[in-house]
Design an enzyme around this catalytic site. Structure first.
Site, PDB file in Angstrom:
ATOM      1  N   CYS A 199      -6.395  44.970  11.908  1.00  0.00           N
ATOM      2  CA  CYS A 199      -6.362  43.824  11.005  1.00  0.00           C
ATOM      3  C   CYS A 199      -7.748  43.170  10.980  1.00  0.00           C
ATOM      4  O   CYS A 199      -8.304  42.820  12.016  1.00  0.00           O
ATOM      5  CB  CYS A 199      -5.311  42.848  11.514  1.00  0.00           C
ATOM      6  SG  CYS A 199      -5.574  41.161  11.031  1.00  0.00           S
ATOM      7  N   GLU A 200      -8.295  43.035   9.780  1.00  0.00           N
ATOM      8  CA  GLU A 200      -9.659  42.503   9.702  1.00  0.00           C
ATOM      9  C   GLU A 200      -9.715  40.997   9.966  1.00  0.00           C
ATOM     10  O   GLU A 200     -10.776  40.445  10.193  1.00  0.00           O
ATOM     11  CB  GLU A 200     -10.298  42.838   8.356  1.00  0.00           C
ATOM     12  CG  GLU A 200      -9.712  42.114   7.168  1.00  0.00           C
ATOM     13  CD  GLU A 200     -10.421  42.517   5.876  1.00  0.00           C
ATOM     14  OE1 GLU A 200     -11.011  43.609   5.818  1.00  0.00           O
ATOM     15  OE2 GLU A 200     -10.365  41.722   4.927  1.00  0.00           O
ATOM     16  N   HIS A 201      -8.570  40.338   9.951  1.00  0.00           N
ATOM     17  CA  HIS A 201      -8.572  38.898  10.228  1.00  0.00           C
ATOM     18  C   HIS A 201      -8.578  38.583  11.715  1.00  0.00           C
ATOM     19  O   HIS A 201      -9.088  37.551  12.123  1.00  0.00           O
ATOM     20  CB  HIS A 201      -7.348  38.232   9.579  1.00  0.00           C
ATOM     21  CG  HIS A 201      -7.367  38.288   8.085  1.00  0.00           C
ATOM     22  ND1 HIS A 201      -6.231  38.347   7.318  1.00  0.00           N
ATOM     23  CD2 HIS A 201      -8.411  38.324   7.225  1.00  0.00           C
ATOM     24  CE1 HIS A 201      -6.573  38.396   6.038  1.00  0.00           C
ATOM     25  NE2 HIS A 201      -7.884  38.392   5.961  1.00  0.00           N
ATOM     26  N   HIS A 202      -7.961  39.459  12.514  1.00  0.00           N
ATOM     27  CA  HIS A 202      -7.825  39.155  13.948  1.00  0.00           C
ATOM     28  C   HIS A 202      -8.361  40.258  14.864  1.00  0.00           C
ATOM     29  O   HIS A 202      -8.368  40.093  16.078  1.00  0.00           O
ATOM     30  CB  HIS A 202      -6.353  38.924  14.298  1.00  0.00           C
ATOM     31  CG  HIS A 202      -5.737  37.778  13.536  1.00  0.00           C
ATOM     32  ND1 HIS A 202      -5.021  37.951  12.373  1.00  0.00           N
ATOM     33  CD2 HIS A 202      -5.763  36.443  13.770  1.00  0.00           C
ATOM     34  CE1 HIS A 202      -4.608  36.773  11.929  1.00  0.00           C
ATOM     35  NE2 HIS A 202      -5.057  35.847  12.747  1.00  0.00           N
TER      36      HIS A 202
ATOM     37  N   CYS B 272      -0.882  40.881  15.114  1.00  0.00           N
ATOM     38  CA  CYS B 272      -1.258  39.472  14.970  1.00  0.00           C
ATOM     39  C   CYS B 272      -0.043  38.602  14.620  1.00  0.00           C
ATOM     40  O   CYS B 272      -0.099  37.379  14.714  1.00  0.00           O
ATOM     41  CB  CYS B 272      -2.389  39.291  13.955  1.00  0.00           C
ATOM     42  SG  CYS B 272      -2.020  39.880  12.308  1.00  0.00           S
TER      43      CYS B 272
ATOM     44  N   GLN C 225      -3.485  45.695   5.083  1.00  0.00           N
ATOM     45  CA  GLN C 225      -2.481  46.667   4.644  1.00  0.00           C
ATOM     46  C   GLN C 225      -2.481  46.814   3.117  1.00  0.00           C
ATOM     47  O   GLN C 225      -2.351  47.917   2.585  1.00  0.00           O
ATOM     48  CB  GLN C 225      -1.102  46.211   5.138  1.00  0.00           C
ATOM     49  CG  GLN C 225      -0.008  47.219   4.811  1.00  0.00           C
ATOM     50  CD  GLN C 225       1.345  46.794   5.363  1.00  0.00           C
ATOM     51  OE1 GLN C 225       1.420  46.069   6.349  1.00  0.00           O
ATOM     52  NE2 GLN C 225       2.409  47.246   4.735  1.00  0.00           N
TER      53      GLN C 225
ATOM     54  N   HIS D 187       2.435  44.217  12.452  1.00  0.00           N
ATOM     55  CA  HIS D 187       1.118  43.645  12.723  1.00  0.00           C
ATOM     56  C   HIS D 187       1.133  42.927  14.062  1.00  0.00           C
ATOM     57  O   HIS D 187       1.913  41.988  14.247  1.00  0.00           O
ATOM     58  CB  HIS D 187       0.742  42.663  11.605  1.00  0.00           C
ATOM     59  CG  HIS D 187       0.490  43.343  10.289  1.00  0.00           C
ATOM     60  ND1 HIS D 187      -0.745  43.368   9.699  1.00  0.00           N
ATOM     61  CD2 HIS D 187       1.311  44.056   9.484  1.00  0.00           C
ATOM     62  CE1 HIS D 187      -0.674  44.052   8.564  1.00  0.00           C
ATOM     63  NE2 HIS D 187       0.564  44.481   8.412  1.00  0.00           N
TER      64      HIS D 187
HETATM   65 ZN   LIG Z   1      -4.096  39.625  11.413  1.00  0.00          ZN
END
Ligand SMILES: [Zn+2]
Length: 189
Positions: free
Chosen positions: A78-81, A150, A120, A148
């Protein structure tokens, strides 16, 4: 060809360990920055690759009916976390003019696309668009289901929650009967 800077990752991991209050010199952690750097090089190896490459070689087969490869396992980050998400991809397309790809190429395209900081949603559309561009089929329908970390380990902590994304191109955009056909095949064990 990898452009991953292993040494920079090692330094960064060491800094993270220090920043959270760990001692990067203790026995269990001393090799950790090296291990993480090697692991990231592998997990992000898709950054320099284009999934379209896998569709350059095509076969000609008089088959203008559904091709569905389902339950392709994948792992991504996941590119956010920067924590993993993983699940299964299902790829359906209807070849036009007998242009088909090797079935394993679909799985390779998923892997390449997943091995980079990702969303995703973007994996789903990248695969659909790559197939549309390279094979020019009547239609493509890509469905991805994933869990996920996250959402599991942090924040709302909902283990087991699955995210489903679907992208339709070509005839699948309009034809909901054809889309539900795919969905029932996916559910078939
Ligand atoms: Zn994430």
């Amino acid at each position: 060809m990898s452009t991953v800077n292993l040494q920079k990752i090692e330094e960064a991991v060491k800094m993270i360990l220090e920043a959270v209050g760990e001692d990067p010199q203790r026995e269990g952690l001393i090799e950790t920055p090296k291990r993480v750097a090697k692991m990231y090089a592998e997990m992000f190896s898709g950054l320099n690759e284009d999934p379209k490459e896998y569709f350059k070689t095509v076969f000609h087969e008089e088959h203008e009916e559904l091709v569905l490869v389902k339950d392709i396992p994948f792992h991504s980050m996941c590119e956010h976390h920067l924590v993993p998400f993983y699940g299964k991809a299902h790829i359906a397309y209807i070849p036009r003019g007998g242009v088909v790809t090797g079935l394993s190429k679909l799985a390779r395209a998923v892997e390449t696309t997943a091995r980079r900081p990702q969303l995703q949603e973007r994996i789903t559309s990248t695969i659909a668009d790559s197939i549309m561009e390279m094979l020019k089929p009547y239609g493509v329908y890509v469905v991805i289901e994933a869990e996920h970390m996250c959402m599991t380990m942090r924040g709302i902590k909902k283990p087991g929650a699955k995210t489903v994304t679907a992208v339709a191109r070509g005839i699948y955009e309009q034809d909901h009967v054809k889309r539900s056909e795919i969905l029932s095949f996916i559910q078939m064990k």
